[in-house]
Design a protein around this motif. Structure first.
Motif, PDB file in Angstrom:
ATOM      1  N   GLU A 189      27.850  12.742  30.385  1.00 58.10           N
ATOM      2  CA  GLU A 189      29.438  11.957  30.721  1.00 58.10           C
ATOM      3  C   GLU A 189      28.816  10.928  32.174  1.00 58.10           C
ATOM      4  OE1 GLU A 189      32.240  13.385  34.753  1.00 58.10           O
ATOM      5  OE2 GLU A 189      30.649  14.611  34.154  1.00 58.10           O
ATOM      6  N   ARG A 190      27.425  11.061  32.451  1.00 52.33           N
ATOM      7  CA  ARG A 190      26.912   9.402  32.579  1.00 52.33           C
ATOM      8  C   ARG A 190      26.736   8.461  31.391  1.00 52.33           C
ATOM      9  NH1 ARG A 190      19.684   9.660  34.389  1.00 52.33           N
ATOM     10  NH2 ARG A 190      20.046   7.501  35.125  1.00 52.33           N
ATOM     11  N   GLU A 191      26.608   8.513  30.824  1.00 53.15           N
ATOM     12  CA  GLU A 191      27.065   7.738  29.387  1.00 53.15           C
ATOM     13  C   GLU A 191      27.956   7.343  29.611  1.00 53.15           C
ATOM     14  OE1 GLU A 191      25.175   6.869  24.520  1.00 53.15           O
ATOM     15  OE2 GLU A 191      25.076   8.284  25.246  1.00 53.15           O
ATOM     16  N   GLN A 192      28.832   8.096  29.756  1.00 49.74           N
ATOM     17  CA  GLN A 192      30.342   7.793  29.203  1.00 49.74           C
ATOM     18  C   GLN A 192      31.297   6.630  30.260  1.00 49.74           C
ATOM     19  OE1 GLN A 192      32.359  11.033  28.790  1.00 49.74           O
ATOM     20  NE2 GLN A 192      31.363  11.443  26.680  1.00 49.74           N
ATOM     21  N   LYS A 193      30.199   7.207  31.424  1.00 47.37           N
ATOM     22  CA  LYS A 193      30.798   5.864  32.801  1.00 47.37           C
ATOM     23  C   LYS A 193      29.767   5.341  32.774  1.00 47.37           C
ATOM     24  CE  LYS A 193      31.984  10.276  35.627  1.00 47.37           C
ATOM     25  NZ  LYS A 193      31.832  10.294  36.948  1.00 47.37           N
ATOM     26  N   LEU A 194      28.420   4.735  32.512  1.00 50.09           N
ATOM     27  CA  LEU A 194      28.055   3.478  32.625  1.00 50.09           C
ATOM     28  C   LEU A 194      28.968   2.812  31.443  1.00 50.09           C
ATOM     29  CD1 LEU A 194      25.661   1.964  32.874  1.00 50.09           C
ATOM     30  CD2 LEU A 194      24.591   2.818  31.090  1.00 50.09           C
ATOM     31  N   ALA A 195      29.451   3.086  30.363  1.00 47.98           N
ATOM     32  CA  ALA A 195      29.886   2.609  29.106  1.00 47.98           C
ATOM     33  C   ALA A 195      31.421   1.837  29.676  1.00 47.98           C
ATOM     34  CB  ALA A 195      29.775   2.929  28.073  1.00 47.98           C
ATOM     35  N   ALA A 196      31.489   2.460  30.558  1.00 47.04           N
ATOM     36  CA  ALA A 196      32.752   1.831  31.505  1.00 47.04           C
ATOM     37  C   ALA A 196      33.017   1.202  32.232  1.00 47.04           C
ATOM     38  CB  ALA A 196      33.758   4.124  31.470  1.00 47.04           C
ATOM     39  N   SER A 197      31.594   0.871  32.841  1.00 45.82           N
ATOM     40  CA  SER A 197      31.745   0.307  33.593  1.00 45.82           C
ATOM     41  C   SER A 197      31.214  -0.984  33.160  1.00 45.82           C
ATOM     42  CB  SER A 197      30.459   1.008  34.281  1.00 45.82           C
ATOM     43  OG  SER A 197      29.054   0.864  34.239  1.00 45.82           O
ATOM     44  N   ILE A 198      30.621  -0.727  32.412  1.00 47.90           N
ATOM     45  CA  ILE A 198      30.666  -3.090  31.664  1.00 47.90           C
ATOM     46  C   ILE A 198      31.818  -3.371  31.041  1.00 47.90           C
ATOM     47  CG2 ILE A 198      29.117  -3.033  29.759  1.00 47.90           C
ATOM     48  CD1 ILE A 198      27.458  -1.386  29.427  1.00 47.90           C
ATOM     49  N   PRO A 199      31.989  -4.929  31.489  1.00 46.33           N
ATOM     50  CA  PRO A 199      32.688  -5.350  31.190  1.00 46.33           C
ATOM     51  C   PRO A 199      33.553  -5.517  30.009  1.00 46.33           C
ATOM     52  CG  PRO A 199      31.409  -6.395  33.414  1.00 46.33           C
ATOM     53  CD  PRO A 199      31.086  -5.481  33.086  1.00 46.33           C
ATOM     54  N   VAL A 200      32.635  -5.383  28.854  1.00 44.16           N
ATOM     55  CA  VAL A 200      32.933  -5.440  27.609  1.00 44.16           C
ATOM     56  C   VAL A 200      33.227  -3.988  27.006  1.00 44.16           C
ATOM     57  CG1 VAL A 200      31.681  -7.288  26.604  1.00 44.16           C
ATOM     58  CG2 VAL A 200      30.970  -5.118  26.467  1.00 44.16           C
ATOM     59  N   LYS A 201      32.964  -3.027  28.123  1.00 41.36           N
ATOM     60  CA  LYS A 201      33.581  -1.198  27.863  1.00 41.36           C
ATOM     61  C   LYS A 201      32.579  -0.627  26.675  1.00 41.36           C
ATOM     62  CE  LYS A 201      36.136  -1.843  31.030  1.00 41.36           C
ATOM     63  NZ  LYS A 201      36.211  -1.119  32.861  1.00 41.36           N
ATOM     64  N   ARG A 202      31.339  -1.219  26.692  1.00 42.54           N
ATOM     65  CA  ARG A 202      30.313  -0.723  25.345  1.00 42.54           C
ATOM     66  C   ARG A 202      28.621  -1.065  25.946  1.00 42.54           C
ATOM     67  NH1 ARG A 202      27.110  -3.668  22.001  1.00 42.54           N
ATOM     68  NH2 ARG A 202      28.080  -5.482  20.802  1.00 42.54           N
ATOM     69  N   LEU A 203      28.419   0.516  25.514  1.00 42.40           N
ATOM     70  CA  LEU A 203      25.961   0.287  25.457  1.00 42.40           C
ATOM     71  C   LEU A 203      26.263  -1.415  24.227  1.00 42.40           C
ATOM     72  CD1 LEU A 203      25.959   3.557  25.844  1.00 42.40           C
ATOM     73  CD2 LEU A 203      25.880   1.660  27.691  1.00 42.40           C
ATOM     74  N   GLY A 204      25.416  -1.711  24.980  1.00 40.76           N
ATOM     75  CA  GLY A 204      24.360  -2.771  23.646  1.00 40.76           C
ATOM     76  C   GLY A 204      23.559  -1.929  22.387  1.00 40.76           C
ATOM     77  N   ARG A 205      23.836  -2.541  21.784  1.00 37.31           N
ATOM     78  CA  ARG A 205      23.167  -1.899  20.306  1.00 37.31           C
ATOM     79  C   ARG A 205      21.605  -2.970  19.798  1.00 37.31           C
ATOM     80  NH1 ARG A 205      28.102  -2.616  18.570  1.00 37.31           N
ATOM     81  NH2 ARG A 205      27.538  -4.944  16.907  1.00 37.31           N
ATOM     82  N   ALA A 206      20.904  -2.156  19.329  1.00 40.25           N
ATOM     83  CA  ALA A 206      20.124  -3.130  19.144  1.00 40.25           C
ATOM     84  C   ALA A 206      19.672  -4.126  18.502  1.00 40.25           C
ATOM     85  CB  ALA A 206      18.441  -2.501  18.478  1.00 40.25           C
ATOM     86  N   ASP A 207      20.722  -4.667  17.522  1.00 40.93           N
ATOM     87  CA  ASP A 207      21.582  -5.672  17.013  1.00 40.93           C
ATOM     88  C   ASP A 207      21.695  -6.742  18.281  1.00 40.93           C
ATOM     89  OD1 ASP A 207      23.367  -3.916  16.923  1.00 40.93           O
ATOM     90  OD2 ASP A 207      24.333  -5.842  15.535  1.00 40.93           O
ATOM     91  N   ASP A 208      22.311  -6.468  18.795  1.00 40.57           N
ATOM     92  CA  ASP A 208      22.978  -7.413  19.839  1.00 40.57           C
ATOM     93  C   ASP A 208      21.758  -8.031  20.755  1.00 40.57           C
ATOM     94  OD1 ASP A 208      25.412  -6.578  19.788  1.00 40.57           O
ATOM     95  OD2 ASP A 208      24.706  -4.911  21.046  1.00 40.57           O
ATOM     96  N   ILE A 209      20.431  -7.734  20.846  1.00 40.97           N
ATOM     97  CA  ILE A 209      19.027  -8.912  21.138  1.00 40.97           C
ATOM     98  C   ILE A 209      18.776  -8.988  19.882  1.00 40.97           C
ATOM     99  CG2 ILE A 209      17.185  -8.036  22.353  1.00 40.97           C
ATOM    100  CD1 ILE A 209      19.685  -7.646  24.218  1.00 40.97           C
ATOM    101  N   THR A 210      18.840  -8.588  18.986  1.00 44.05           N
ATOM    102  CA  THR A 210      18.284  -9.271  18.134  1.00 44.05           C
ATOM    103  C   THR A 210      18.536 -11.117  17.763  1.00 44.05           C
ATOM    104  OG1 THR A 210      17.428  -7.330  16.910  1.00 44.05           O
ATOM    105  CG2 THR A 210      17.219  -9.152  15.747  1.00 44.05           C
ATOM    106  N   ARG A 211      19.928 -11.084  17.998  1.00 45.50           N
ATOM    107  CA  ARG A 211      20.969 -12.027  17.640  1.00 45.50           C
ATOM    108  C   ARG A 211      20.251 -13.280  19.296  1.00 45.50           C
ATOM    109  NH1 ARG A 211      24.758  -9.102  15.436  1.00 45.50           N
ATOM    110  NH2 ARG A 211      25.208  -8.236  17.509  1.00 45.50           N
TER     111      ARG A 211
END
Length: 242
Positions: A189-211
């Motif tokens: 539930e903590r992970e879900q709440k964290l994702a919901a608190s981010i403006p884009v409504k998701r957690l990041g992925r490794a490829d987001d950082i690679t770009r």
């Protein structure tokens, strides 16, 4: 296809580091991974050096070995540790350890590979900070050293700009990596709440950082230095609670 470029990636065995290794192998670079563990795959242009960057002497030796055998053109300092604690429980030893892996190891490796960059009058350096550098509960030692990376990068950028060497920072927000799941339980539930608190409504992925790293490290990108790019889904704009 091969290129004349050689990249050192710290923490290359998992998460963001592993994605970076794969990315630069595909681009034709020679890739040197510095990590405590090895990747599950191999390639003729992948050199894997097992080292604990918390160990100053071992890091010094690994950096010297790299400099003796390779002309490094790119350096991505991605390795990191969190060690969360409220201020009441923070140990000075934790600050010392994170200072070594986030700052000290970067200095040691940079000092070893800098002569080759200077000889070529070319280099691309990216340090991996964190959205936590702006402040985050339980992150006294982590946020302090990650913020220090930003100041250090800006200093290096000024010192090296006239030598064809750029130095920039990528500061990720919550990214789905093994290190993240060491702190936040996967599927909780903590992970879900964290994702919901981010403006884009998701957690990041490794490829987001690679770009983002790829942008700063592009050989043609010679007019951007001393900058910090927050790759955090907008979390650096507001308040984030993990």
């Amino acid at each position: 296809m091969t290129t004349p470029y050689t990249v050192v990636i710290t923490g290359g065995s998992a998460g963001i580091g592993a994605d970076l290794c794969q990315h630069y192998i595909e681009k034709g670079y020679t890739v040197i991974s510095l990590a405590r563990k090895t990747l599950s795959w191999t390639h003729e242009r992948l050199i894997q050096i097992q080292v604990d960057l918390l160990d100053e002497a071992a890091t010094e030796q690994a950096a010297a070995d790299i400099a003796a055998h390779y002309d490094v053109t790119h350096f991505v300092h991605n390795a990191g540790v969190i060690w969360p604690n409220l201020i009441d429980e923070v140990k000075v030893s934790e600050l010392q350890g994170l200072t070594q892996i986030h700052l000290g190891a970067a200095i040691q490796i940079m000092q070893a590979i800098l002569p080759a960059m200077r000889q070529k009058q070319f280099g691309r350096v990216v340090l991996m900070s964190s959205r936590g550098a702006l402040g985050l509960q339980t992150r006294t030692a982590y946020s302090a050293t990650k913020a220090g990376m930003i100041g250090m990068a800006r200093t290096w950028a000024l010192e090296l700009a006239d030598q064809g060497i750029t130095v920039n920072v990528v500061a990720p927000g919550p990214i789905q990596t093994p290190m993240f799941y060491d702190v936040v339980e996967a599927g909780s539930e903590r992970e879900q709440k964290l994702a919901a608190s981010i403006p884009v409504k998701r957690l990041g992925r490794a490829d987001d950082i690679t770009r983002a790293v790829s942008f700063f490290a592009d050989p043609d990108n010679s007019f951007v230095t001393g900058q910090t790019l927050y790759v955090c889904g907008g979390a650096s704009v507001g308040t984030l609670t993990i």
